[in-house]
Design a protein around this motif. Sequence first.
Motif, PDB file in Angstrom:
ATOM      1  N   UNK A  56       3.559   1.627  -1.612  1.00 33.08           N
ATOM      2  CA  UNK A  56       4.125   1.790  -2.951  1.00 33.08           C
ATOM      3  C   UNK A  56       3.277   2.637  -3.881  1.00 33.08           C
ATOM      4  N   UNK A  57       2.014   2.797  -3.562  1.00 36.51           N
ATOM      5  CA  UNK A  57       1.138   3.568  -4.461  1.00 36.51           C
ATOM      6  C   UNK A  57       1.540   5.035  -4.495  1.00 36.51           C
ATOM      7  N   UNK A 101       4.568   6.089  -4.745  1.00 37.59           N
ATOM      8  CA  UNK A 101       5.804   6.278  -5.512  1.00 37.59           C
ATOM      9  C   UNK A 101       5.508   6.535  -6.989  1.00 37.59           C
ATOM     10  N   UNK A 114       9.911   3.411  -8.354  1.00 39.94           N
ATOM     11  CA  UNK A 114       9.411   2.085  -7.998  1.00 39.94           C
ATOM     12  C   UNK A 114      10.041   0.975  -8.841  1.00 39.94           C
ATOM     13  N   UNK A 156      -4.580  -1.783  -3.887  1.00 38.29           N
ATOM     14  CA  UNK A 156      -3.430  -0.915  -4.152  1.00 38.29           C
ATOM     15  C   UNK A 156      -2.819  -1.216  -5.519  1.00 38.29           C
ATOM     16  N   UNK A 157      -2.635  -0.152  -6.316  1.00 38.08           N
ATOM     17  CA  UNK A 157      -1.996  -0.295  -7.639  1.00 38.08           C
ATOM     18  C   UNK A 157      -0.654   0.436  -7.628  1.00 38.08           C
ATOM     19  N   UNK A 158       0.371  -0.239  -8.047  1.00 36.19           N
ATOM     20  CA  UNK A 158       1.688   0.402  -8.146  1.00 36.19           C
ATOM     21  C   UNK A 158       1.707   1.351  -9.348  1.00 36.19           C
ATOM     22  N   UNK A 215       1.100   5.736  -8.750  1.00 39.96           N
ATOM     23  CA  UNK A 215       0.182   4.667  -8.311  1.00 39.96           C
ATOM     24  C   UNK A 215      -1.058   5.209  -7.620  1.00 39.96           C
ATOM     25  N   UNK A 216      -1.815   4.322  -6.997  1.00 46.94           N
ATOM     26  CA  UNK A 216      -3.036   4.749  -6.319  1.00 46.94           C
ATOM     27  C   UNK A 216      -3.837   3.581  -5.781  1.00 46.94           C
ATOM     28  N   UNK A 217      -5.020   3.918  -5.292  1.00 43.90           N
ATOM     29  CA  UNK A 217      -5.891   2.914  -4.675  1.00 43.90           C
ATOM     30  C   UNK A 217      -7.286   3.001  -5.289  1.00 43.90           C
ATOM     31  N   UNK A 239      -1.451  -4.775  -9.255  1.00 42.05           N
ATOM     32  CA  UNK A 239      -1.989  -4.728  -7.888  1.00 42.05           C
ATOM     33  C   UNK A 239      -0.965  -5.261  -6.887  1.00 42.05           C
ATOM     34  N   UNK A 290       0.812  -1.209   0.000  1.00 41.24           N
ATOM     35  CA  UNK A 290       0.000   0.000   0.000  1.00 41.24           C
ATOM     36  C   UNK A 290       0.853   1.270   0.000  1.00 41.24           C
TER      37      UNK A 290
END
Lengths: 359, 359, 359, 359
Positions: free
Chosen positions: C253-254, C256, C261, D298-300, D206-208, D242, C251
């Motif tokens: 890492x999102x 970055x 990354x 969570x997505x990198x 990234x993001x959620x 993810x 979580x």
Amino acid sequence: MSNTYGSLFRITTFGESHGPAVGVVLDGCPAGLEITTDEIQAALDRRRPGQSDITTPRSEEDKVTILSGVFEGVTTGTPITLVVNNKDQHSHDYSHIQHAFRPSHADYTYTAKYGTRDYRGGGRSSARETVARVAAGAIATKLLKEQGISVNSYVSQVGTIKLRKHYSKLDFKKIDANKVRCPDGKIAARMIGVIEDARNSLDTIGGVVSCVIQGVPAGLGEPVFDKLHAELGKAMLSINAVKGFEYGSGFEGVKLRGSQHNDEFYTDEDGSIKTRTNHSGGIQGGISNGQDIYFNVAFKPVATILQPQTTINDAGEEITLQGKGRHDPCVLPRAVPIVDAMAALVLADFVLRRKANKL
Amino acid sequence: MSNTYGSLFRITTFGESHGPAVGVVLDGCPAGLEITTDEIQAALDRRRPGQSDITTPRSEEDKVTILSGVFEGVTTGTPITLVVNNKDQHSHDYSHIQHAFRPSHADYTYTAKYGTRDYRGGGRSSARETVARVAAGAIATKLLKEQGISVNSYVSQVGTIKLRKHYSKLDFKKIDANKVRCPDGKIAARMIGVIEDARNSLDTIGGVVSCVIQGVPAGLGEPVFDKLHAELGKAMLSINAVKGFEYGSGFEGVKLRGSQHNDEFYTDEDGSIKTRTNHSGGIQGGISNGQDIYFNVAFKPVATILQPQTTINDAGEEITLQGKGRHDPCVLPRAVPIVDAMAALVLADFVLRRKANKL
Amino acid sequence: MSNTYGSLFRITTFGESHGPAVGVVLDGCPAGLEITTDEIQAALDRRRPGQSDITTPRSEEDKVTILSGVFEGVTTGTPITLVVNNKDQHSHDYSHIQHAFRPSHADYTYTAKYGTRDYRGGGRSSARETVARVAAGAIATKLLKEQGISVNSYVSQVGTIKLRKHYSKLDFKKIDANKVRCPDGKIAARMIGVIEDARNSLDTIGGVVSCVIQGVPAGLGEPVFDKLHAELGKAMLSINAVKGFEYGSGFEGVKLRGSQHNDEFYTDEDGSIKTRTNHSGGIQGGISNGQDIYFNVAFKPVATILQPQTTINDAGEEITLQGKGRHDPCVLPRAVPIVDAMAALVLADFVLRRKANKL
Amino acid sequence: MSNTYGSLFRITTFGESHGPAVGVVLDGCPAGLEITTDEIQAALDRRRPGQSDITTPRSEEDKVTILSGVFEGVTTGTPITLVVNNKDQHSHDYSHIQHAFRPSHADYTYTAKYGTRDYRGGGRSSARETVARVAAGAIATKLLKEQGISVNSYVSQVGTIKLRKHYSKLDFKKIDANKVRCPDGKIAARMIGVIEDARNSLDTIGGVVSCVIQGVPAGLGEPVFDKLHAELGKAMLSINAVKGFEYGSGFEGVKLRGSQHNDEFYTDEDGSIKTRTNHSGGIQGGISNGQDIYFNVAFKPVATILQPQTTINDAGEEITLQGKGRHDPCVLPRAVPIVDAMAALVLADFVLRRKANKL
């Protein structure tokens, strides 16, 4: 290894013939089914050794214990585990077969596959594994009974002695009336003669079990691969010593013309849809059509014979081997409850699978 | 519905006989196998309609396209999708069967199961679905070839005409030498006569396909449920019109005594382990023993006949129905590549599964 | 119900917390692996109740018995059955919870799903089921050890107390050096304080287990659905009380950017391919890349607390309920061997599955 | 390879990013569901490239075709095949990446696993595979809609910009009101700023994605392994990029005490059973309890960046690589329909599985 059978009503069997126990985990049995140890025991008693003088005289009790999944006499929806302890597992001497590749047994193939095997009485390849199937089958049979579905298997052929009557002329209540489990007393007597003769000759003999399933609603079966008869076939062929399976008109049906073979539909007086003949064996396109399902299962003669045979050992050297101990001269009478069990397990699975077909 | 077959080498077929296309996704084919469209097409050409005057005269090209999984002529380990477009899917008139429950077809059972069906030419229950199996089977066959395994099926019976020669006396190269796919020319001629007679009588006739698998190493098969012959049986029984399966000594073997039936092992001059007879059909305890695998598959007569038949419609009313169009009087010649394909798919799966048996 | 996990290395667990026994059937373990009861027992001893004063003071021996699949100390390729009998299963009084829907327990959902449940101590929903996982996991761990793969889990957070050191700075040999199973002694002491405080307050507290898997060769994982981390995630989320899973950068890492990354590849002096950073957590595209795999698992606070809580019974009536008996104030220390076991089971399965990738 | 997901409602996806097509076979969809190409297309349009200036400017139509399983606008119970042809698959030049192991892509791991790969645009490892998931997800969504179940996903975090409002304060109808798919306009504007900044810096972020599932009846989920949240977790973790999954109280919940975390039950005025809080996220013991299900994914940051990076080629030599072409600076907006699709597929499967729980 695949020791699991079934999709939604799913069994996993375990145990070697001379290990501590054989057993089964049944996962997917719906909650709310009443089941007792006695009901399971009754099924096992039909399979157990020592039940008559034409089967193995080994006397084993095969007492079943429920380890999980049943609470206050009712299934809870959690996995049901049934265990039968093996008796006297340390008392035998297996030195004569420890290194032998017995003819038409699985000693060689297990060794080729795994590089090792439990050589005591066949280990996992022993028909003792079917104890687990019969135990689980008793629960499947109970489930089917609540759906109005019955399964009746019987011995229809031993060696060349064949019961030619159509199943509709038989009284299934008489299946257990004699020790060979053929519901026609006269034919049964001849079959018993053939088995006794094989036994007296230190030999064994094969035969056929026929099975009739009644009360099946139209709509069971999952094409295109899990056709109802394809799963019945696989289930039967997975039983030790089985060499063939046919349903409905079977191998004889290939001689017929379409105009003879086709089953015409009609509407019965009660409004139900039926067929005038039933060459289809109750299954069309892999799905039950509401008519009786019937099929035959061929069993080869038991491989263990009490005569000397030439074969090799695991060093590739020629040896002479002679069966010892107490073995079945004919597996057919004890195969009947196994066919019953596997048929019930297949049907129970399709009963559950059908629930997901329509919204 | 279960439209997936196989465990590690796994196919999922799709498509209706008169929808836009039929096809298959093959998941689990290892990377690195060379495969061309031509190789797949060659297999389909053996199955396609219109190939001779004893099969349906419908002429369909059945051209295959590879949609995924093959890159620069080599499999990549990703799912391989093969599609065959249906021809003229909108040109036919199905009003005569839209509401009919044709005898010994799956119209009634699909309706009972799903409440609806694609009535055009049988929809999903049509044998056209086997196009997908044959296409995928071509890839399985290629994989097996690289392992030294060959599969040869042929017609061994049509109606009462039976090829009695042992398979070892046959030249498999002659299977395609005549239009009935029986490698014995004299018997083939009689079979053709029987088929022509059925066709001329506006009728159909059944038969048997025999299959021989050679070059199989000892050790394939996954007891206790996924025995090699149990999976072969299921695969064969999943083919349209199949009514029975037997392997090795089969139904005839039940008449033998153990002393006759048992296959004694010996060590051959080259050190390999063999059996003197092969009643086991190359499989013992559900696992291949290195000897030839052989089995028979019974096909009923085709249900569509060009004669009037009495049946009912989906309102339960009696109707008279007569087959129209161009149909096979005997499915056997075109069933041969389907049996080949299913056998290859089963074997390929076990080749992969075997890899996980020993550390 | 699905009580089976795994594809080729496959476990089926069974048993209720207060039934006769809990156990597992492991199917697919390759033949030839040496395994002893002691090795399995050692894993169970790390999980068993009563091991310290910050876990439940219930003292249970959890003695394991091997019922099948191991012969003369070596696996045979047949299903391995492990059973642990439950102690004192009839001695407790459950009348206070028989009809209660305990907050954040599974009483209500099991009843909604099945219409019935075994109410004794949670029945099947109890964490006692993980005894079976840990037992099977011991065999998976042994298999992995022979492949050079190690799994090390430890407690990295309790409540708000967090071990912030990178795993490479930790000595995994110290995981069992304290009763909370955090390999950093100073942080462990604080965690213990938090757990004791929760216990003293008749309350419970959650936490995080971290896991590091080393020695994994590149190439494990089966996209697109059975990605290595997807199966690890499912396996962890199937453990009681787990609320979250993250691997690699997770979580955090999102936040970055890609340029931060991305893990650049380089060739090491020994010719091996490595990445300079490891935000990928050893997995790219769902397949191991040979770097360390690491992930975190979030555990909620134990639902059973020794304080009164308001809830309802199965008649929908409001009741007040208070936990009785001996319960864990914090599940984390005993969760470590469970995470170890599930990680080992996942990896062992992929080790076997990988064997079928290339010809 | 495992390209199949689901148990009774089961998809198999196929296709490479630059092969002829991507697609999916959906097996097990019940008969009788009305579905149109337009409904599926609408879902694909939410995913397609080129939909806004903060996603990839590649313009692809992604037109879906139904190849099977739907007849006269209604599902028939047979496998549904959906295909989307790839555009311009031969027009690109991939020579710059043919031999490269791009940082944090799957080039290296696919090569390690299979010995070969389709290097064009990522081949099978490309997120283009999710076209197939979204297409099938549209059918799942339709099925759920008929059961009163809705799925709503939205972007809740981009980089460090986080939407902190509880989902109950959001208007899901506004999810598509802006191009980042965050239903809060103010937060959305900031997110867009962050994405534009990343894009302008030739970088990615990234993001959620958060997801809320409402209208789920109590009783969905199949313990002990196929817990509802475990399958949701696996499904989400199988989506490209993810890195983490949490449901209910998630990772934050570990800081709470049991007395804070437990969700007390009460009976609502209408007689329905509810919980006062919902830290459980609508799932207890792996089974839905009728409350809202919610989770975070969570997505990198996207691995392809338009800056030079150092890495190696398949000969192990260091190279410098720079992304070319049109790529997403942030995958989140287009990930929303993918999360929706996978959530719907998981739920639809459990809806069908539940049918077999009780007799």
